[in-house]
Design a protein around this motif. Sequence first.
Motif, mmCIF file in Angstrom:
data_model
loop_
_atom_site.group_PDB
_atom_site.id
_atom_site.type_symbol
_atom_site.label_atom_id
_atom_site.label_comp_id
_atom_site.label_asym_id
_atom_site.label_seq_id
_atom_site.Cartn_x
_atom_site.Cartn_y
_atom_site.Cartn_z
ATOM 1 N N ALA A 410 0.831 -1.212 0.000
ATOM 2 C CA ALA A 410 0.000 0.000 0.000
ATOM 3 C C ALA A 410 0.859 1.252 0.000
ATOM 4 C CB ALA A 410 -0.924 -0.019 1.221
ATOM 5 N N LYS A 411 1.958 1.236 0.729
ATOM 6 C CA LYS A 411 2.868 2.385 0.740
ATOM 7 C C LYS A 411 3.507 2.578 -0.636
ATOM 8 C CE LYS A 411 4.135 2.468 5.643
ATOM 9 N NZ LYS A 411 5.233 2.286 6.624
ATOM 10 N N ARG A 412 3.852 1.464 -1.299
ATOM 11 C CA ARG A 412 4.430 1.563 -2.652
ATOM 12 C C ARG A 412 3.427 2.179 -3.608
ATOM 13 N NH1 ARG A 412 6.534 -3.621 -1.472
ATOM 14 N NH2 ARG A 412 4.843 -4.611 -2.666
ATOM 15 N N ASP A 413 2.158 1.795 -3.462
ATOM 16 C CA ASP A 413 1.128 2.372 -4.320
ATOM 17 C C ASP A 413 1.050 3.889 -4.140
ATOM 18 O OD1 ASP A 413 0.518 -0.133 -5.265
ATOM 19 O OD2 ASP A 413 -1.234 -0.411 -3.969
ATOM 20 N N VAL A 414 1.177 4.334 -2.899
ATOM 21 C CA VAL A 414 1.140 5.777 -2.629
ATOM 22 C C VAL A 414 2.337 6.463 -3.270
ATOM 23 C CG1 VAL A 414 1.263 7.547 -0.827
ATOM 24 C CG2 VAL A 414 -0.174 5.522 -0.486
ATOM 25 N N GLU A 415 3.507 5.883 -3.082
ATOM 26 C CA GLU A 415 4.721 6.509 -3.620
ATOM 27 C C GLU A 415 4.715 6.506 -5.149
ATOM 28 O OE1 GLU A 415 7.670 8.767 -3.969
ATOM 29 O OE2 GLU A 415 6.782 8.337 -1.990
ATOM 30 N N GLN A 416 4.213 5.407 -5.722
ATOM 31 C CA GLN A 416 4.126 5.364 -7.182
ATOM 32 C C GLN A 416 3.158 6.415 -7.704
ATOM 33 O OE1 GLN A 416 3.102 1.316 -8.074
ATOM 34 N NE2 GLN A 416 5.161 0.515 -7.595
ATOM 35 N N ALA A 417 2.069 6.619 -7.002
ATOM 36 C CA ALA A 417 1.103 7.648 -7.409
ATOM 37 C C ALA A 417 1.725 9.031 -7.302
ATOM 38 C CB ALA A 417 -0.152 7.560 -6.548
ATOM 39 N N MET A 451 -4.297 14.762 -6.415
ATOM 40 C CA MET A 451 -4.312 14.794 -4.955
ATOM 41 C C MET A 451 -5.375 13.833 -4.393
ATOM 42 S SD MET A 451 -3.794 18.860 -4.196
ATOM 43 C CE MET A 451 -3.925 18.623 -2.428
ATOM 44 N N ALA A 452 -6.520 13.763 -5.046
ATOM 45 C CA ALA A 452 -7.581 12.875 -4.587
ATOM 46 C C ALA A 452 -7.160 11.407 -4.694
ATOM 47 C CB ALA A 452 -8.855 13.124 -5.382
ATOM 48 N N ARG A 453 -6.477 11.098 -5.808
ATOM 49 C CA ARG A 453 -6.029 9.712 -5.988
ATOM 50 C C ARG A 453 -4.996 9.335 -4.937
ATOM 51 N NH1 ARG A 453 -1.969 7.202 -9.308
ATOM 52 N NH2 ARG A 453 -2.516 4.994 -9.657
ATOM 53 N N ILE A 454 -4.051 10.237 -4.665
ATOM 54 C CA ILE A 454 -3.019 9.963 -3.657
ATOM 55 C C ILE A 454 -3.654 9.823 -2.263
ATOM 56 C CG2 ILE A 454 -1.032 10.981 -2.458
ATOM 57 C CD1 ILE A 454 -0.297 12.242 -5.212
ATOM 58 N N LYS A 455 -4.612 10.696 -1.971
ATOM 59 C CA LYS A 455 -5.279 10.620 -0.663
ATOM 60 C C LYS A 455 -6.021 9.298 -0.501
ATOM 61 C CE LYS A 455 -8.595 12.919 2.385
ATOM 62 N NZ LYS A 455 -9.237 11.637 2.732
ATOM 63 N N LYS A 456 -6.662 8.853 -1.557
ATOM 64 C CA LYS A 456 -7.389 7.589 -1.488
ATOM 65 C C LYS A 456 -6.451 6.436 -1.173
ATOM 66 C CE LYS A 456 -10.609 4.710 -4.127
ATOM 67 N NZ LYS A 456 -11.336 4.564 -5.418
ATOM 68 N N LEU A 457 -5.288 6.427 -1.799
ATOM 69 C CA LEU A 457 -4.310 5.376 -1.529
ATOM 70 C C LEU A 457 -3.693 5.521 -0.137
ATOM 71 C CD1 LEU A 457 -2.569 5.322 -5.025
ATOM 72 C CD2 LEU A 457 -4.092 3.565 -4.081
ATOM 73 N N ALA A 458 -3.471 6.761 0.299
ATOM 74 C CA ALA A 458 -2.933 6.988 1.653
ATOM 75 C C ALA A 458 -3.925 6.542 2.714
ATOM 76 C CB ALA A 458 -2.578 8.458 1.836
ATOM 77 N N ASP A 459 -5.226 6.701 2.424
ATOM 78 C CA ASP A 459 -6.253 6.261 3.364
ATOM 79 C C ASP A 459 -6.215 4.743 3.552
ATOM 80 O OD1 ASP A 459 -7.100 8.828 3.785
ATOM 81 O OD2 ASP A 459 -8.843 8.689 2.445
ATOM 82 N N VAL A 460 -5.858 4.031 2.493
ATOM 83 C CA VAL A 460 -5.719 2.582 2.591
ATOM 84 C C VAL A 460 -4.610 2.234 3.571
ATOM 85 C CG1 VAL A 460 -5.125 0.470 1.355
ATOM 86 C CG2 VAL A 460 -6.635 2.172 0.289
ATOM 87 N N VAL A 461 -3.486 2.946 3.495
ATOM 88 C CA VAL A 461 -2.373 2.713 4.424
ATOM 89 C C VAL A 461 -2.810 3.010 5.846
ATOM 90 C CG1 VAL A 461 -0.045 3.429 5.071
ATOM 91 C CG2 VAL A 461 -0.657 3.227 2.657
ATOM 92 N N ALA A 462 -3.490 4.138 6.020
ATOM 93 C CA ALA A 462 -3.938 4.529 7.356
ATOM 94 C C ALA A 462 -4.902 3.498 7.939
ATOM 95 C CB ALA A 462 -4.586 5.901 7.309
ATOM 96 N N ALA A 463 -5.803 2.994 7.086
ATOM 97 C CA ALA A 463 -6.779 2.007 7.561
ATOM 98 C C ALA A 463 -6.087 0.713 7.975
ATOM 99 C CB ALA A 463 -7.811 1.739 6.474
ATOM 100 N N LEU A 464 -5.085 0.300 7.199
ATOM 101 C CA LEU A 464 -4.340 -0.907 7.556
ATOM 102 C C LEU A 464 -3.621 -0.737 8.891
ATOM 103 C CD1 LEU A 464 -2.833 -1.923 4.093
ATOM 104 C CD2 LEU A 464 -4.398 -3.299 5.482
ATOM 105 N N LYS A 465 -3.012 0.431 9.087
ATOM 106 C CA LYS A 465 -2.288 0.671 10.338
ATOM 107 C C LYS A 465 -3.239 0.737 11.527
ATOM 108 C CE LYS A 465 1.811 2.963 8.473
ATOM 109 N NZ LYS A 465 2.637 4.199 8.476
ATOM 110 N N LYS A 466 -4.399 1.356 11.304
ATOM 111 C CA LYS A 466 -5.363 1.456 12.394
ATOM 112 C C LYS A 466 -5.899 0.084 12.787
ATOM 113 C CE LYS A 466 -9.677 3.703 13.786
ATOM 114 N NZ LYS A 466 -10.771 4.627 13.386
#
Length: 816
Positions: A410-417, A451-466
């Motif tokens: 998920a972090k790689r997806d964010v960085e790639q975006a 920005m919306a696409r990056i936020k959506k992917l970052a939310d996935v990371v946040a949800a996994l961590k939570k």
Amino acid sequence: MQRPAAVVLMFGILVGVQPRILDAADRREIASRIRFFESQIRPLLLAKCVGCHGSKKQAGGLRLDSRTNLIKGGESGPAIVVGRPDASRLMAAVRESDPELRMPRNGKLTARQVEQLGRWIKSGAVFPVQAGRDRILRDPNHWSFHSLRSPTLPGVKNRNWLRTPIDRFILARLDAEGIAPAADVDRRAWLRRVTFDLVGLPPSPEQLAAFLGDRTPGARSRVVERLLASPRYGERWGRHWLDVARYADSNGFDENVAHGRAWRYRDYVVESFNSDKPFDRFVTEQLAGDLMAWEGQRQRNEHLTATGFLSIGPKVLAETDQAKMRMDIIDEQIDTVGRALMGLTLGCARCHDHKFDPIATSEYYALAGIFKSTLTMRKYTKVAEWHEHLLPSPEATAMKQVYDQKVAAAKRDVEQARASAREAVRKRLDQNRSGDKSDKELEKRFSPEEMARIKKLADVVAALKKAGPNLPAAMGVTEDKITDVKVHLRGDPQTLGDVVRRGVPAVLRGPPAPRIAEKTSGRLALARWLTDPRHPLTARVMVNRVWRWHFGRGLVVSTDNFGLLGERPTHPGLLDWLSVRLIRDGWSIKNLHRLIVLSRTYGLSSHANAAAVQQDPDNRWLGRGRVRRIEAEAIRDALLAVGGQLDGTMTGSLLKLKNRAYFFDHTSKDLTTYDSRRRSIYLPVVRNHVYDMFQLLDFPDPAVTTGDRTSTVVASQALMMLNSKVVMAAADGLARRLQSEADGIDGRISRMYLVVYGRPPTAGERQADRRLLAELADGNGTPSRGGSVNEAELPLAAWAGLCHVVLASNEFMYLR
């Protein structure tokens, strides 16, 4: 029946009126009210009221330091009207409903305190006082404080009547009272009794036929060994212990959140009984498993899970006074350990010396130091969270690896975006010949879509961590900062007295007081002291619990109170002999079962001659069997079993909520379901909202230790057996089972009685059942062709109707 003086006096001592004799249900209710008063109301009155309305000062002529004074009131009239909080001036004052009557002056009560005060008044305003009876009630020579002794087996005249040593004690007392014991129960009824007692299910017709056909010596012993070896045994007897351990799958109280991992403690209990874990080890693991030596990670995890015993109690998780919350949790632990393992109400010494037993407040805080040095909560801020042990295993390691891989991906997806968006920005800038820009500058130029696409992917990371990896874990305790506790004067955490070194009550004779090392909480030392063979209470209390669960009443009737307000044993020699035997047999509960269920006493019929009933109407001397209704869980499990629907799957959770999630959503509805066909021990236990079928059948309050369930008889129970979907489904299942297991109307009626009651039908029952089948087959409630019907004309619904009638009967729900 002869009662100890303390019990006869108790009612008068509590409320200051003429004493009367109380029955067992009265005593349980009074004990519950005393605990509530001592833990919640007395500290409140002392902290908020007695300063201005006590022995030294009586503002407005009012004293609030006794029940008599509360009822008498002051210049404005009575402070309370017992049973009517809304009519009590005290409640008007604390609710501040009258602008001219607002109390207390030193700070408004919380909503919870107001509610508790009202509940206390409504329930009778129990207010224990000593009434000058210290010498009677705080007697250090009380029978249960003395060390165990091994009495000589009493002699009896009729030695042929004896089967196990238990029978010597029973027959000797019956002979002394001039009571003839009842005859033996028939073999069918004995098998039904022992099967329900040991595994909580009815015997199958095949098991019944095998036993009736075995006339060789040792037939009963072979039945008992088969039942003790069944995994169903641990489910049955584990449920008994869960009553004592106040097990629940929710916290209860104000924040009724899910104990999402409490089931591991439940499964630990079931496995402990199945493996016949020595009771002394069972106790030690629950109090201090995290401090015990271990061999292999599996045993380590088992030890950690066992400490859930100290963690699963109810807690006020939204309490804003963290010091009070912590001491309330410690108080609940002390109260549970005292009543579950020693049969003592230690919690009554929190605010003052125990009113009835010789337990000083300083001794209470000596125990409090042990539990304050124990980590139960990982945080106390609102909403507080309990501690959990991670349980390492190869499976847990694999789960963690999968989780880490998901987070990394998920972090790689964010960085790639981000990289893709930066490249897009560069291309746009190159077109405008704007020169090179840093990544930070480029990111400031991201389009809204990027920005919306990056936020959506970052939310996935946040949800996994939570969510975390959700690794296997269990509720439990461990060591905390080691500390001795100061006495809390009147139970107030803000008003402190002298420091008390960690220790145990001195009045209990036998083992020396444990030496608690400076750098340990003292839990392991406490557990070893409790399980020392010289301890006067641990073995006695557990033997009495087992006896009660077999006979419906303990040798000490007050199973959770061996103190001055408890009953004396009916057969003290037998209690001590069995307790010593339990220890000598390596604390084996299964050996204790063998002694009990193979005794002649256990196998007596519930029918007795009129003279015996007149001499001993309460069956105090055990000259006959006791008619007992089986418990709520056994009724449900038996319904599933006879209907061919019981799912034997063991272990695991049926909760549909995540750990720490709230049971009641915004609609205030508990969405827990109970439609599983697994055994009842696996159904969720929700504090404040127990499964309605179980509530009707006297399931105990899962917030407190209960060693003696009540058994009521009320109309709603009969209505439940007539209208419950569980009963109707069982009747349908039994009807289908009869069609596949027997031929012909008479054959199926016979099979039905064997499956449900463990006996054949009488001629009268068979005739009545055939008439009912004919009426049901007609569909209009009138017999077909004069009441005769052939098998081909009988619809399944007719058989289901007959099965329902049989299942709703007393004979199905009672052991005789």
